[in-house]
Design a protein around this motif. Structure first.
Motif, PDB file in Angstrom:
ATOM      1  N   UNK A  73     -19.006   4.871   6.644  1.00 41.15           N
ATOM      2  CA  UNK A  73     -18.121   4.861   5.475  1.00 41.15           C
ATOM      3  C   UNK A  73     -16.769   5.478   5.807  1.00 41.15           C
ATOM      4  N   UNK A  74     -16.780   6.544   6.584  1.00 36.20           N
ATOM      5  CA  UNK A  74     -15.515   7.159   6.985  1.00 36.20           C
ATOM      6  C   UNK A  74     -14.705   6.241   7.891  1.00 36.20           C
ATOM      7  N   UNK A  75     -15.370   5.511   8.780  1.00 36.45           N
ATOM      8  CA  UNK A  75     -14.676   4.559   9.652  1.00 36.45           C
ATOM      9  C   UNK A  75     -14.021   3.452   8.825  1.00 36.45           C
ATOM     10  N   UNK A  76     -14.768   2.954   7.840  1.00 35.98           N
ATOM     11  CA  UNK A  76     -14.211   1.911   6.974  1.00 35.98           C
ATOM     12  C   UNK A  76     -13.006   2.438   6.202  1.00 35.98           C
ATOM     13  N   UNK A  77     -13.081   3.663   5.710  1.00 39.25           N
ATOM     14  CA  UNK A  77     -11.964   4.242   4.970  1.00 39.25           C
ATOM     15  C   UNK A  77     -10.744   4.423   5.875  1.00 39.25           C
ATOM     16  N   UNK A  78     -10.963   4.887   7.102  1.00 43.91           N
ATOM     17  CA  UNK A  78      -9.853   5.066   8.025  1.00 43.91           C
ATOM     18  C   UNK A  78      -9.241   3.717   8.415  1.00 43.91           C
ATOM     19  N   UNK A  79     -10.091   2.698   8.599  1.00 43.40           N
ATOM     20  CA  UNK A  79      -9.577   1.359   8.895  1.00 43.40           C
ATOM     21  C   UNK A  79      -8.709   0.842   7.754  1.00 43.40           C
ATOM     22  N   UNK A  80      -9.124   1.105   6.516  1.00 49.55           N
ATOM     23  CA  UNK A  80      -8.338   0.688   5.359  1.00 49.55           C
ATOM     24  C   UNK A  80      -6.994   1.401   5.320  1.00 49.55           C
ATOM     25  N   UNK A  81      -6.970   2.696   5.637  1.00 43.61           N
ATOM     26  CA  UNK A  81      -5.702   3.429   5.651  1.00 43.61           C
ATOM     27  C   UNK A  81      -4.771   2.907   6.747  1.00 43.61           C
ATOM     28  N   UNK A  82      -5.321   2.584   7.909  1.00 36.88           N
ATOM     29  CA  UNK A  82      -4.495   2.004   8.973  1.00 36.88           C
ATOM     30  C   UNK A  82      -3.931   0.650   8.557  1.00 36.88           C
ATOM     31  N   UNK A  83      -4.768  -0.159   7.901  1.00 39.38           N
ATOM     32  CA  UNK A  83      -4.290  -1.459   7.427  1.00 39.38           C
ATOM     33  C   UNK A  83      -3.193  -1.279   6.376  1.00 39.38           C
ATOM     34  N   UNK A  84      -3.332  -0.259   5.534  1.00 41.79           N
ATOM     35  CA  UNK A  84      -2.300   0.003   4.532  1.00 41.79           C
ATOM     36  C   UNK A  84      -0.975   0.398   5.192  1.00 41.79           C
ATOM     37  N   UNK A  85      -1.051   1.250   6.217  1.00 44.50           N
ATOM     38  CA  UNK A  85       0.170   1.649   6.917  1.00 44.50           C
ATOM     39  C   UNK A  85       0.823   0.446   7.599  1.00 44.50           C
ATOM     40  N   UNK A  86       0.012  -0.419   8.201  1.00 43.98           N
ATOM     41  CA  UNK A  86       0.560  -1.614   8.840  1.00 43.98           C
ATOM     42  C   UNK A  86       1.200  -2.542   7.808  1.00 43.98           C
ATOM     43  N   UNK A  87       0.533  -2.713   6.667  1.00 46.35           N
ATOM     44  CA  UNK A  87       1.075  -3.579   5.621  1.00 46.35           C
ATOM     45  C   UNK A  87       2.386  -3.019   5.075  1.00 46.35           C
ATOM     46  N   UNK A  88       2.477  -1.710   4.942  1.00 49.56           N
ATOM     47  CA  UNK A  88       3.716  -1.100   4.457  1.00 49.56           C
ATOM     48  C   UNK A  88       4.852  -1.316   5.454  1.00 49.56           C
TER      49      UNK A  88
ATOM     50  N   UNK B  10      -0.082  -8.171   0.585  1.00 47.56           N
ATOM     51  CA  UNK B  10      -0.926  -7.475   1.562  1.00 47.56           C
ATOM     52  C   UNK B  10      -0.896  -5.971   1.329  1.00 47.56           C
ATOM     53  N   UNK B  11       0.262  -5.448   0.975  1.00 47.17           N
ATOM     54  CA  UNK B  11       0.369  -4.015   0.730  1.00 47.17           C
ATOM     55  C   UNK B  11      -0.484  -3.601  -0.460  1.00 47.17           C
ATOM     56  N   UNK B  12      -0.463  -4.396  -1.526  1.00 51.78           N
ATOM     57  CA  UNK B  12      -1.275  -4.051  -2.708  1.00 51.78           C
ATOM     58  C   UNK B  12      -2.769  -4.202  -2.433  1.00 51.78           C
TER      59      UNK B  12
END
Length: 333
Positions: free
Chosen positions: A204-219, A169-171
């Motif tokens: 596009x910015x919302x999608x990018x921010x959602x991806x960063x939040x998902x990355x932080x959660x996965x980490x 999930x992190x990757x």
């Protein structure tokens, strides 16, 4: 618009120039060196591939847990203690030895002076029954140790695969972050080229921010899963590192009836329960022979200073079980 097409064409030509192979002019025959005057170097062999660092496997964590887990250490100590109790349960009482004197001062003499030796003899096969009770305790603790091994093994494997899933999930979320950043950059390029409006940048910015939040959660989930793994493996200081990933390998299918039959015949918990039943039966047999009296024998040898004779004595003591016949111990067993 013509300027945009010109920029695109220029970028394409530049990319072609960067990736095109560079041609080298072949030397003329006149300039070529003579073959007999040159010792060409042997062609270099293929470069050795870099050796990858070994990845920890689930078997490595199982070995660490078996060696360090406190529950298993406690179970081993209980087996050792039960073995000690088995040895002690079958030992007879120690003999007794002492000094005896009587009629001291009679007619101004030293009287009768001597020593005695005593021994209690255990009857009713009590020592043999004690060993059988203690032996069932050893078997029960061994089966409980096996059950603890299976629990630790299950915990380690569960935590190991949770780490593998969290790492994937992190990757994946890292790739989503890259895709989101690329999407924002693309929309910004289109806006500069007047091919898109600024209203299209916000999604596009919302999608990018959602991806960063998902990355932080996965980490965070990965770090939590790793801490769980090193805890059940009893190596809390082990830092995160790559693991042998075989999530794609599907386990073999199991037949329910076959596995149920195996569970009923091999379960250490059921075996420990049946061993406890056997121990209770031996304990009941031991409690029933408790009223059988033991025999206490003492022999005495003395020297009589008044008659200059050496005299001997013998004493045998047998308690009468007429009041206490161990009814409470039998009921408790």
């Amino acid at each position: 618009m013509p300027h945009l097409r010109l920029h695109i064409l220029s970028a394409a030509l530049l990319a072609c120039a960067l990736v095109a192979p560079t041609s080298v002019a072949a030397p003329s025959p006149a300039a070529a060196p003579r073959a007999e005057t040159i010792n060409p170097a042997p062609p270099a062999g293929p470069a050795a591939p870099p050796v990858a660092a070994p990845r920890m496997t689930v078997a490595d964590f199982e070995g660490l847990a078996f060696a360090n887990h406190p529950e298993l250490l406690r179970a081993r100590a209980e087996i050792a203690a039960a073995s000690g109790r088995w040895i002690q349960a079958g030992l007879p009482p120690n003999p007794t030895i002492g000094y005896s004197a009587s009629e001291i001062g009679n007619d101004g003499r030293a009287g009768q002076q001597g020593a005695y030796l005593g021994q209690e003899f255990i009857t009713g096969h009590k020592l043999w029954l004690n060993r059988n009770v203690a032996g069932r305790e050893i078997v029960k603790h061994r089966q409980q140790y096996r059950a603890a091994e299976l629990r630790v093994l299950n915990d380690v494997r569960t935590a190991y695969y949770q780490v593998l899933a969290a790492d994937r999930r992190r990757r994946l979320t890292a790739q989503l972050v890259d895709i989101g950043a690329a999407g924002v950059a693309t929309v910004e390029d289109l806006i500069r080229a007047q091919e898109a409006s600024r209203f299209e940048l916000l999604p596009a910015q919302v999608e990018a921010e959602t991806a960063r939040n998902a990355q932080a959660t996965a980490e965070a989930q990965y770090q939590s899963a790793w801490r769980t793994l090193v805890s059940v493996a009893a190596v809390p200081d082990l830092v995160p590192q790559p693991l042998d990933d075989h999530l794609d390998v599907l386990p073999a299918e199991h037949d329910y009836q076959v596995e149920l039959a195996r569970l009923l015949t091999e379960s250490p918990q059921l075996a420990a329960a049946w061993t406890e039943v056997s121990r209770s039966r031996w304990a009941l047999a031991r409690a029933r022979v408790e009223p059988v009296p033991n025999v206490d024998v003492q022999s005495l040898v003395q020297y009589d200073n008044g008659t200059d004779y050496t005299i001997a004595g013998l004493q045998v003591v047998i308690p009468l079980p007429i009041i206490d016949r161990n009814p409470g111990g039998i009921r408790a067993a």
